[in-house]
Design an enzyme around this catalytic site. Structure first.
Site, PDB file in Angstrom:
ATOM      1  N   HIS A 212       7.534  61.582 -23.629  1.00 33.36           N
ATOM      2  CA  HIS A 212       7.718  60.140 -23.554  1.00 33.36           C
ATOM      3  C   HIS A 212       8.822  59.755 -22.572  1.00 33.36           C
ATOM      4  O   HIS A 212       8.714  58.732 -21.905  1.00 33.36           O
ATOM      5  CB  HIS A 212       8.043  59.562 -24.939  1.00 33.36           C
ATOM      6  CG  HIS A 212       6.821  59.337 -25.759  1.00 33.36           C
ATOM      7  ND1 HIS A 212       6.223  60.341 -26.483  1.00 33.36           N
ATOM      8  CD2 HIS A 212       6.054  58.242 -25.951  1.00 33.36           C
ATOM      9  CE1 HIS A 212       5.154  59.862 -27.083  1.00 33.36           C
ATOM     10  NE2 HIS A 212       5.025  58.591 -26.781  1.00 33.36           N
ATOM     11  N   GLY A 213       9.862  60.536 -22.516  1.00 33.35           N
ATOM     12  CA  GLY A 213      10.921  60.140 -21.598  1.00 33.35           C
ATOM     13  C   GLY A 213      11.973  61.213 -21.466  1.00 33.35           C
ATOM     14  O   GLY A 213      12.187  62.002 -22.381  1.00 33.35           O
TER      15      GLY A 213
END
Lengths: 309, 536
Positions: B322-323
């Site tokens: 996701h990040g």
């Protein structure tokens, strides 16, 4: 396919009718601040040459004493300044049908504008409630912003935001004088000033540069002279602001075709000169700012006084 | 060009019109051009990476065909390494270099790993995973390599999915790109309705919820208690509506042209456990991770400690996907740990739950009536006796009425059974929601410190501060929208597709519903700042 197209068209028609109905046909008070656009357009039609047209946001509406400029220069003055939500595109679009050879246009925008592309927002829709004719003169960018602003304008109309004047007596059409200056706030008690630490742009948004230069390229050959100058700025962090302004000034001198009147640091003022927010000057501020602006204008030989015929 | 922009609407209408006007054999070429155009509206330079990924995956897959197992493996690894390297450099390099620098300074080493200044291409995590899935499918022999480079390039860049998924599978999307689709009124209008619902979720619900969540999280150090809790709850619904809205627009767009995309959400807030929510939330990513990471690691066929390790690992990786931030890693880790613990304690928790709710089943009507009478007595006499104040007496009165109602219900065995079952379900959903909220704090937080601060300040009540950042009316509208969303989910769960339900209604009612949907989007939309998942 045909069935879908017909049904879609019907749905779109229903939706658009609702939008138009609510935005344009719900009652709106004629004395609302934005309705002053009608008077300003009348000035554009009626004020004789030689004339200087100031255009920009509410820094001009609240902070320019046109009579003082007229006395100092001999030019007739029209102050088109009205609302920051309209954007540079609009300020120049609305002049299009009225400009004549020999007119002088001075564009003064608040610094916040330089962060954005000059497109304007929901005010583009709301002003057309009072002056639908203006829609004829929007540029393609203006139409685009008008379209995407319809939902917000619709919501504001439903909430009654653009319905009745009288909420704040400083913001009424009837407060504008014969030059287009808003004078309603001059004798009002000083309200609490809303202050926030404002970011300072160090360059002009590229699209804004294009709008300035396109306007210059279009109108200069037709005998219209175009200049830019600076809005008042509340002194917050003087050092930081001065550095940013120096960069911005350099950028404007380098990239903008219209000549720049004055220097931004000449229009920095303390809190006591501001009215309700960082963009609006009170009576004292308006006087000082106009005097500073006149000084700057006087340094431009062709603006200092009306040339003899 | 965001899905929620006027440009996209114009683009969509043009693409669909031209698509159906073209003969089938030219459609893929047109869609490929449209997809690249769409992607390049973000930044034309992004297309270079997209082409690079496409070429690497296409060529290695072709080379794998009819080769010995060893060579196939080598080629698959080469493709994986090349693509993951691109992803690493553009998305994760600075995260790792920054983390290394932090570590070095912590242990007193005077060494600095340089950082790079690179533009992270939008959608890179999504299209890279989609392409990697294809590589693995070909390696495993699940599918033949695609020979038509253009069709394959379209599979990687298909505009409805390139930016935020659903992460499609080569076995489902690629064959569809060959199929001829005719204009079908039912299918097209169904797709359009799904898009409209997507716009509603995004523009009306998600963006409104985000305003509150952003305001509280941006000033989190100045608030504590309920505002933090409510902002986190709102954020959970916001992320759902944001991503589910995007997904519905993507699926609807593809459906209009005759393509079926994978579903991404299935009413996650009705899940009764954290493992279940992950079968209902971002399903295409979870299925991808299950098929290409979790099962190869042994899935559930390994011993319990190894299984727990695998689960924690894949969820931590999902967080990292996701990040490139420790907050996302923590978010994934928390979910993995909760799932591992939940599996290990499943029998015990079931026993406790059955004991409690089985006990509730056995409470007699007389007991409820007695409780009701006791509460009424407190409500009536509590003030004089000095037991309760006005609020306490009011609460006792309400409690008395509630116990009376339940007592009456208890006299009807079947209805009472349904009630207790509902209570049990509600309890499980409630617990799931709280656990998910704990992890959501790190999904939203800008830093680990902020995440810890928010979690550690959850417990005070501080109700008056709820309205510091929102007007009461805005707050009520927001709550109403959440209830509306959950009601829609409930109807979907109990009565099936809303679109199908609406179809059975009289023409006038149908049109009223469509008109109201469009008008409520216009009247309720907020200033949007784009989609949350675009940054992944």
């Amino acid at each position: 396919m045909k069935k879908l197209l017909i049904k879609s068209a019907l749905l779109v028609l229903l939706v658009v009718s609702t939008l138009i109905g609510v935005i344009y046909f719900m009652p709106a008070d004629d004395n609302l601040y934005l309705a002053a656009t009608l008077d300003k357009h009348r000035l554009l039609d009626e004020v004789p040459q030689p004339r200087i047209i100031f255009t920009g946001d509410s820094n001009l509406a609240f902070g320019l004493d046109s009579a003082m400029v007229q006395r100092a220069t001999g030019y007739n003055i029209i102050n088109m300044g009205l609302h920051g939500g309209l954007g540079l595109n609009y300020y120049l679009d609305e002049l299009k049908p009225h400009l004549k050879k020999g007119d002088i246009v001075i564009i003064i925008l608040d610094y916040q504008n330089f962060f954005f592309d000059g497109g304007g927002a929901n005010t583009l829709v709301e002003i057309s409630i009072f002056n639908p004719k203006i829609l004829l003169y929007y540029s393609p960018k203006g139409y685009y912003n008008y379209l995407i602003s319809l939902p917000l304008a619709f919501q504001r109309r439903l909430r009654g935001v653009v319905s009745s004047a009288g909420g704040d007596m400083a913001f009424l059409r009837s407060n504008f004088n014969k030059y287009g200056d808003n004078v309603g706030h001059l004798n009002m008690p000083q309200p609490k000033l809303l202050v926030f630490k404002r970011p300072m742009p160090k360059k002009v948004n590229d699209n804004m540069v294009k709008i300035y230069n396109d306007f210059y390229d279009t109108w200069t050959p037709r005998g219209v002279r175009v200049y830019v100058s600076f809005s008042p700025l509340l002194i917050q962090d003087r050092k930081e602001q001065t550095e940013a302004l120096a960069e911005l000034y350099g950028d404007m001198k380098k990239r903008l075709k219209p000549a720049v009147i004055g220097e931004p640091t000449a229009f920095m003022y303390p809190e006591k000169y501001f009215y309700d927010n960082l963009f609006h000057l009170n009576a004292g501020g308006r006087r000082v700012r106009t005097a500073d602006l006149v000084r700057a204008i006087k340094k431009i030989p062709e603006l200092a006084s009306v040339p003899s015929r | 060009m965001f899905f929620i922009s006027l440009q996209y609407l114009i683009f969509f209408v043009l693409v669909v019109c031209v698509f159906f006007a073209l003969p089938h054999r030219f459609r893929w070429i047109f869609l490929l051009a449209a997809s690249y155009f769409y992607y390049m509206t973000w930044d034309p330079r992004y297309a270079l990476l997209l082409v690079t990924t496409t070429v690497i995956v296409y060529v290695t897959a072709l080379l794998m065909q009819n080769r010995p197992a060893g060579t196939r493996k080598l080629l698959a690894v080469a493709s994986l390494v090349a693509n993951l390297s691109i992803l690493f450099i553009f998305k994760y390099y600075n995260f790792f270099s920054g983390s290394l620098n932090d570590l070095f300074s912590l242990i007193g080493l005077n060494y600095s790993v340089p950082s790079v200044s690179l533009l992270m291409p939008v959608g890179i995590s999504f299209y890279t995973f989609q392409a990697l899935g294809y590589t693995i499918d070909v390696y495993r022999g699940t599918r033949e390599p695609e020979r038509n480079f253009g069709i394959f390039a379209l599979y990687v860049s298909f505009f409805p999915v390139i930016l935020s998924g659903p992460i499609e599978r080569s076995t489902t999307l690629l064959p569809q790109l060959y199929q001829k689709t005719e204009f079908n009124y039912e299918r097209v209008t169904d797709g359009l309705k799904l898009m409209a619902w997507g716009f509603f979720q995004k523009l009306v619900i998600a963006d409104r919820l985000l305003e509150y969540a952003n305001m509280v999280y941006a000033n989190s150090s100045m608030v504590k208690g309920m505002p933090l809790v409510v902002a986190t709850y709102f954020y959970m619904f916001q992320v759902f509506c944001d991503f589910s809205g995007y997904t519905d627009i993507a699926i609807g767009t593809a459906q209009v042209m005759g393509y079926r995309l994978l579903p991404n959400f299935k009413r996650p807030f009705f899940a009764e456990s954290i493992p279940e929510i992950w079968r209902r939330w971002h399903m295409s990513l979870i299925m991808w991770i299950r098929d290409y990471i979790y099962i190869p690691l042994g899935g559930s066929r390994v011993n319990r400690p190894r299984w727990a390790f695998n689960i924690i690992l894949v969820f931590t990786l999902s967080g990292l996907w996701h990040g490139a931030q420790w907050t996302f890693v923590t978010w994934g880790l928390i979910n993995g740990v909760i799932i591992a613990i939940s599996r290990m304690t499943r029998d015990m928790r079931n026993w406790v739950r059955e004991t409690i709710f089985g006990g509730i089943m056995k409470i007699t009507p007389a007991a409820y009536f007695s409780l009701s009478a006791a509460c009424v007595a407190v409500a009536a006499l509590g003030g004089a006796a000095g037991i309760a104040g006005i609020a306490g007496r009011a609460a006792a009165g309400v409690g008395g009425l509630a116990f009376l109602g339940i007592g009456v219900l208890r006299t009807r065995e079947r209805a009472y059974g349904t009630f207790v079952n509902g209570l049990k379900k509600f309890w499980m959903i409630f617990v799931m929601f709280q656990l998910f909220a704990v992890s959501a704090v790190f999904f939203k937080a800008k830093s680990m410190a902020q995440g810890w601060y928010i979690l550690s300040h959850f417990s005070t009540s501080n109700i008056p501060h709820l309205f510091l950042v929102a007007k009461p009316m805005d707050f009520i509208i927001t709550i109403f929208l959440i209830v509306f969303l959950l009601t829609i989910h409930y109807i979907q769960a109990t009565r099936g597709s809303i679109r199908q339900l609406v179809k059975t209604k009289p023409l006038l009612l149908r049109w009223a519903i469509y008109y109201l949907l469009v008008m409520s989007i216009i009247a309720g939309m907020r200033q949007s700042s784009g989609f949350e998942y675009f940054r992944f």
